[in-house]
Structures are given as structure tokens and as C-alpha cells.
Design an enzyme around this catalytic site. Structure first.
Site, PDB file in Angstrom:
ATOM      1  N   SER A   1       2.338  -1.080  -2.386  1.00 50.14           N
ATOM      2  CA  SER A   1       0.909  -1.755  -3.257  1.00 50.14           C
ATOM      3  C   SER A   1       1.786  -0.866  -4.611  1.00 50.14           C
ATOM      4  CB  SER A   1       0.056  -0.886  -2.580  1.00 50.14           C
ATOM      5  OG  SER A   1      -1.216  -0.907  -2.899  1.00 50.14           O
TER       6      SER A   1
ATOM      7  N   TYR B   1      -3.798   5.756   2.044  1.00 44.16           N
ATOM      8  CA  TYR B   1      -3.194   4.876   1.945  1.00 44.16           C
ATOM      9  C   TYR B   1      -2.298   4.410   0.577  1.00 44.16           C
ATOM     10  CZ  TYR B   1      -2.419  -0.471   1.373  1.00 44.16           C
ATOM     11  OH  TYR B   1      -1.850  -1.678   1.326  1.00 44.16           O
TER      12      TYR B   1
END
Lengths: 402, 241
Positions: free
Chosen positions: B153, B166
Site C-alpha cells: 500500500s 497498517y
């Protein structure tokens, strides 16, 4: 010899006894296996992953507890999982030595068994009250789901701790076809694989359904090894041809590799790739056609594994090795130490290797005639004959050979 | 919905691909796109009823219940993957956890939520890759493929407040991918981290509930880009296919 009792695949102090082609012995560190093979050699490993083949449950007709150990099947096809050869045990588990386990309830064709989520039926008895042909209900996916959920690795009393699947998969484990670990493969790790490449030693694989080692019943043990399916890749056949052409040795990593390669070579034709079923026994009367040396575990004489070693060396050499293993405290069985046993130099040269179709080789070479044991491969890295390039690795990762 | 194109000449036809997190978002889109292109697909997810739905939607795919964040589920998952596909050519580590939900500043993040993000996004992919590495290496030796794709990501590269657990776990996954690619290259196995961009998925909705879906990429488009990458890699590796 004492069995290794802890499920550690690569103890830092794992030992390797080297038995040279002239019978001389050397003691080495197994992690440095790459130092004890020569540039131009080929190491052939079995890349089978181990099925958790011990399934416990109930025999419906008698209501008795039963343990089923899957021990054979007809092929390696992924969907060929409905029928198996299996060995049945009564109550108890691996903490009890197999020879002391009670027998299963009397079995007959048609008997149903509930093994966790799996439903199995005895198709027929196989000439022994504990040996059955078994059929599982359900689709292949459902059977694999049941085995994955309910199965446990087959294990024996000398390892008290219950084994997890990660204890019994070799680092090369690919397709799940082995009923017990092809445990010679425990010697490998990726550092060693990298060292092999750096040392000009080729690696190739085959997939062989390694069978179970012992049932505790002498009559049943005498029927082993059972028929074991294998798959020999074309790349491995080509690697063997290249190795033989350059005078290198074909080194089998384990008895399962030996059985598969020698079976594939037994027809007398040039070695053919593809699927096969190893049905033969290898013993003192076997003339090895392909395998020049074996890396194998340490076992007691009298066991069936030992019989295979007699194809490589005389009883005198094996006894000399056994005494050295005993004297130096080598540990036995699958988590123990190892032996690199070269086929002993024969008194008479062995028959010429079968001519290989030159168009199958990746580079120019002539089939060799006569025994290739008399010629050592060139020292250091052979020029161009090897299609292996040196990897780019941090130097400290390559073990130095001393 | 089960429209496979039998005349497809896609280079991923017959390719054996395993996808984690295969019942929603990007994972589900990958299952569908690869299945449509003729790949042999196994997918892992935690909810059995979702798995059955996807298997019905894409008949012939193999759904495997399992949680990659749990150590003792990894080898049973790996065995079912290689049994179902008779080996493995590509592993796509896609299953992801946000960590804390709703997202939280790092100083407000419970340690356990950070550990959850690491367990699912880093250690799970690490363990599963190790468990199937033998199969991937076999694929490479056979000249087929041998590839791990780790979904990462922009949060791994850009420091967005609130995305600490995350982002950190994906940054670790990204860097691990690069080192592992370096180590495995001599053996023919490649490891590639891919950032598919922000997509309209349940995971994104959990993270940013008031995002405008119209501003987000469709998961199908994210999947298509990854499959196009796979097709190009496969065409290079095995041009005869």
C-alpha cells in the site's frame, strides 16, 4: 545407537560420516555437505511434502478405537485420494512403541470407519489382518480437507513430543505425497542450496511417495517397502545425463531417491522421465545403474533401510562404518545424523552407461564408455560444461570449507 | 457469472495461483479475473459461507478455509493449496488487517492491535511463503514460474497519520519482499510487492467510512492490472505456453 529424540531437522552439531569409494572413513559437519561434494556432481532430492497420515477414529462394527496410517496409493495424481493402502492399529498412540500397540479390532471388507470428519470403508484385506485397502467418501477436496484437519504426522516412540507438520516437511517440500518424511532432505536448508550452486554442484529433484518405516509387526514389516509411485521430471533426466557426460557423480539424497532412480533405470532403456511406481527391493544383489553415492540417515543393521545400503558397499565396509557411528555417538533415525556413502569401487568395471541421445543434452558431450569412477572430475569449477551461474550473495553466507 | 473464455490465449491459462483473502475486495476480484483467464485458482479465507458463495460463483476454483495469522493453520492451508492445484506457480499474499478499527494514532493504538496487523500482514505471508516455497521452487525448476506477489500500500511509503499499524506492517512486508527477492533469485523464485492503489473495498470502507466510492479504483481494475503484470511475466518465462 541412540535415536535423536528432539524434532530438530538441522541441529547445529549434525554430523556426517563420509564413506569414500575405497572404504576410508571421514567425519564431517553435515552443514558443510557442499564441501564434501565435488564440482560437477549432481545432488538429487525428493521434494515430496509429508501428509499427516495418522488418522484416529472408530471402527463402527465393533465400536472400538482404531488408528489408521495411510501407507500407499496407486499414483501421485492430485485427485487420486480416494483409495489408499493403510495399516491399522488398535488403541494407544505414538508414545507406545509400535511393537507393543494392541492390534486393531478384526477387520473385513465392507467395514466402515469414522476418522474425524472422514468416512472410510475397507475395500478389501491385503493378506494381513492389519493391512487394508481403504476408500474415503467425498470429493478429493473434501478428502484433503479431512486429512488437513484431522491427520497427524506419523511418528514413533523415540520422539515423545507430538510432531507438527512443520517438523516433518523438508525445506524443498512441494506436493503432499509422502506418508513419512523423506528425511535425508532435512540436511538441506537454503543456505546449503546456495552453497551448492556456488560450488558448481547441481541440484535436481524428483517426487516420490516415501512410505512408512515400521509397523511393529515383523510379518507386515517383511512386506515393505510397499509399491511407491514417483514422478521423475525431464529436467532431472537431463541433469543426470549432463552429470554422467562430464564424469560427475549422481548423489541421491536419501533412499527414496535411490529407489525411484534405480527403478526408472531398471528397464534397460535410456532413463525416461515421467510417472512410475517403484516396486523393487534394493539389496546386496542389486547392481546400481544410476546412483553413485547416497546421503542417508543412520539406522541399525537388520532394518530394511540397511538392506538398501548393501547395494553400495560390502558388509565389511558397512560394519566398519557402523562401528565408527557407534563409537562417535552418531544419533539415529530421522532427526539424527547422516552418512554420505559412495558406491564402493567395484573389483570389475560396471557395464557402460546406456548411450544418451545427444540431442537431449543441452550442450555438446559424448556418451562416456567404461567406468567413470576411475576419473575424477576436474578440480574447481568446470568450464562451461555446467549451466549454472554464480549467484550474487553476501560472501558471509557461503560456508567456508576447511 | 462463471464465464470462462475457452478460446483464451492468455499466458496465465493453466497457471496455478493461490490467493489469500479471496472472498472480498481485491482478492475476490483476483479470483474472478484469473479464473476467467483460465488459471487454476485456490483461495484462502476465514468464513466458510463466503467461501462456498465464491466457489459457486466461480465453479472449479478451490476454496480453503483458514486464517493466515494463525501459525498452526499455515501448513494445513499450504497442503490443501498444493493438493488442489497439484503444485503452485504463484502465491498472492493479499489478506490484510488494518490493526485497530477505527484507525487510530499510534499512541492510541493498543499493542495487541499492532500485533494483529503484523501477524496478518507480515508474519502470515512470511510463514505461508516458507511453507509453499518448495512448490514454487519446483515450478521454477520446471520452467513454469515461481512467483510471490505481496500486496502492499501507499501507506507503506507515505506517513499518513492514523495508518501506523497498517502502514508499518506493509512497509515491513515491502522490504522483506525486496530482500527475499534478492535471496531467491539464484533459485529462480521471484518476490514482488505490488501497491494496487486505493480501491473501493470493504477494507477501505472500514478504514475510511465516509470516502466517496466514486473516487476510488474498482477492485476489478486493481485485479486486472495485477493479472496483466502476471501475463507479461509469464509470457517472458514460458513463451511457448
Amino acid at each position: 545407537m541412540k535415536p535423536a529424540a528432539r524434532p530438530v531437522q538441522r541441529p547445529h552439531d549434525a554430523k556426517l560420516l563420509i564413506v569414500e569409494a575405497d572404504g576410508r572413513l571421514r567425519h564431517a559437519v553435515r552443514a558443510q555437505l557442499a564441501c564434501h561434494l565435488r564440482a560437477g556432481d549432481l545432488l538429487v532430492a525428493n521434494d515430496a511434502a509429508t501428509i499427516p497420515a495418522s488418522l484416529s477414529g472408530l471402527h463402527k462394527r465393533s465400536g472400538a478405537v482404531i488408528e489408521i496410517r495411510l501407507a500407499g496409493r496407486g499414483s501421485l495424481a492430485a485427485d487420486d485420494v480416494r483409495e489408499f493402502t493403510a495399516v491399522a492399529f488398535g488403541s494407544g498412540d505414538h508414545h507406545t512403541p509400535t511393537e507393543e500397540r494392541p492390534p486393531p479390532p478384526p477387520l473385513q471388507a465392507g467395514d466402515a470407519m469414522v476418522l474425524g470428519p472422514l468416512r472410510a470403508t475397507v475395500l478389501r484385506m491385503l493378506e494381513h489382518p492389519r493391512l487394508v485397502a481403504l476408500r474415503f467418501a467425498g470429493t478429493p477436496d473434501a478428502v484433503w480437507a479431512g486429512i488437513a484437519r484431522h491427520g497427524k504426522p506419523i511418528q514413533y516412540a523415540y520422539v515423545a513430543q507430538s510432531l507438527a507438520m512443520w517438523d516433518v516437511w523438508t525445506p524443498l517440500a512441494a506436493r503432499p505425497v509422502a506418508f513419512e518424511s523423506p528425511s535425508a532432505g532435512f540436511a538441506l536448508d537454503w543456505k546449503l542450496l546456495t552453497a551448492l550452486r556456488a560450488g558448481g554442484i547441481e541440484l535436481a529433484t524428483l517426487t516420490h511417495a516415501a512410505g512408512i518405516s515400521s509397523t511393529g509387526d515383523p510379518a507386515l514389516d517383511a512386506k515393505m517397502p510397499f509399491d511407491e509411485p514417483y514422478h521423475l521430471p525431464r529436467q532431472t533426466v537431463l541433469a543426470i545425463a549432463r552429470t554422467q557426460a562430464r564424469g560427475g557423480r549422481v548423489v541421491a539424497l536419501g533412499t527414496t531417491v535411490t529407489r525411484a532412480l534405480e527403478h526408472a533405470a531398471s528397464s534397460g532403456e535410456p532413463l525416461r522421465s515421467g510417472a512410475g511406481v517403484a516396486t523393487q527391493r534394493i539389496d546386496a544383489h542389486t547392481a546400481l545403474r544410476v546412483v553413485d553415492a547416497i546421503v542417508t540417515g543412520v539406522h541399525e543393521s537388520g532394518e530394511s533401510h540397511y538392506e538398501l545400503l548393501r547395494a553400495f558397499a560390502s558388509d565389511a565396509v558397512l560394519e566398519h562404518a557402523r562401528a565408527a557411528l557407534e563409537q562417535h555417538g552418531y544419533r539415529s533415525h530421522e532427526f539424527g545424523d547422516s552418512v554420505l556413502l559412495a558406491r564402493q569401487r567395484p573389483a570389475t568395471p560396471r557395464p557402460a552407461p546406456r548411450a544418451v541421445d545427444a540431442s537431449q543434452l543441452l550442450e555438446q558431450s559424448r556418451p562416456r564408455l567404461g567406468s567413470h569412477h576411475d576419473k575424477r572430475p576436474p578440480e574447481g569449477r568446470p568450464e562451461k560444461a555446467l549451466a549454472i551461474s554464480a549467484p550474487h550473495v553476501t560472501p558471509y553466507l557461503i560456508a567456508t570449507c576447511n | 457469472m462463471n464465464t470462462r473464455d475457452p478460446s483464451s490465449t492468455s499466458s496465465v491459462h493453466g497457471l496455478r495461483v493461490a490467493i489469500t483473502g479471496g472472498t472480498s475486495g481485491l482478492g475476490l476480484a483476483l479470483v474472478g479475473t484469473l479464473h476467467h483467464r483460465g488459471a487454476a485458482v485456490a483461495f484462502v479465507a476465514r468464513q466458510v459461507h463466503h467461501i462456498r458463495d465464491v466457489e459457486r460463483q466461480y465453479g472449479g476454483t478451490h476454496g480453503i478455509p483458514g486464517d493466515v495469522s494463525q501459525k498452526d493453520e499455515i501448513h494445513p492451508i499450504a497442503m490443501r493449496i498444493t493438493a488442489a492445484l497439484d503444485g503452485l506457480d504463484v502465491l498472492i499474499n493479499n489478506a490484510s488487517s488494518l490493526g485497530p478499527v477505527p484507525l487510530a494514532l499510534l499512541a492510541d493504538t493498543d499493542c495487541e492491535d499492532l500485533e494483529t496487523a503484523l501477524a496478518t500482514n507480515l508474519v502470515g505471508p512470511f510463514r505461508l511463503t516458507k511453507a509453499v516455497l518448495g512448490a514454487l521452487a519446483a515450478s521454477a525448476r520446471e520452467g513454469r514460474q515461481g512467483l510471490v506477489i505481496n500486496i502492499t500500500s501507499d501507506a507503506a511509503a507515505t506517513p499518513y497519520a492514523g495508518w501506523g499499524a497498517y502502514g508499518a506492517s506493509k512497509a515491513a512486508l515491502s522490504h522483506m519482499s525486496r530482500i527475499w527477492d534478492e535471496e531467491l533469485r539464484p533459485h529462480g523464485v521471484r518476490v514482488q510487492a505490488i501497491d494496487p492503489g486505493d480501491m473501493d473495498t470493504p477494507l477501505h470502507a472500514l478504514a475510511v467510512p465516509d470516502a466517496d466510492p466514486a473516487s476510488l479504483k474498482r477492485p476489478a481494475d486493481g485485479a486486472q492490472e495485477i493479472v496483466t503484470f502476471l501475463e507479461s511475466v509469464q509470457a517472458e518465462k514460458a513463451p511457448a505456453l
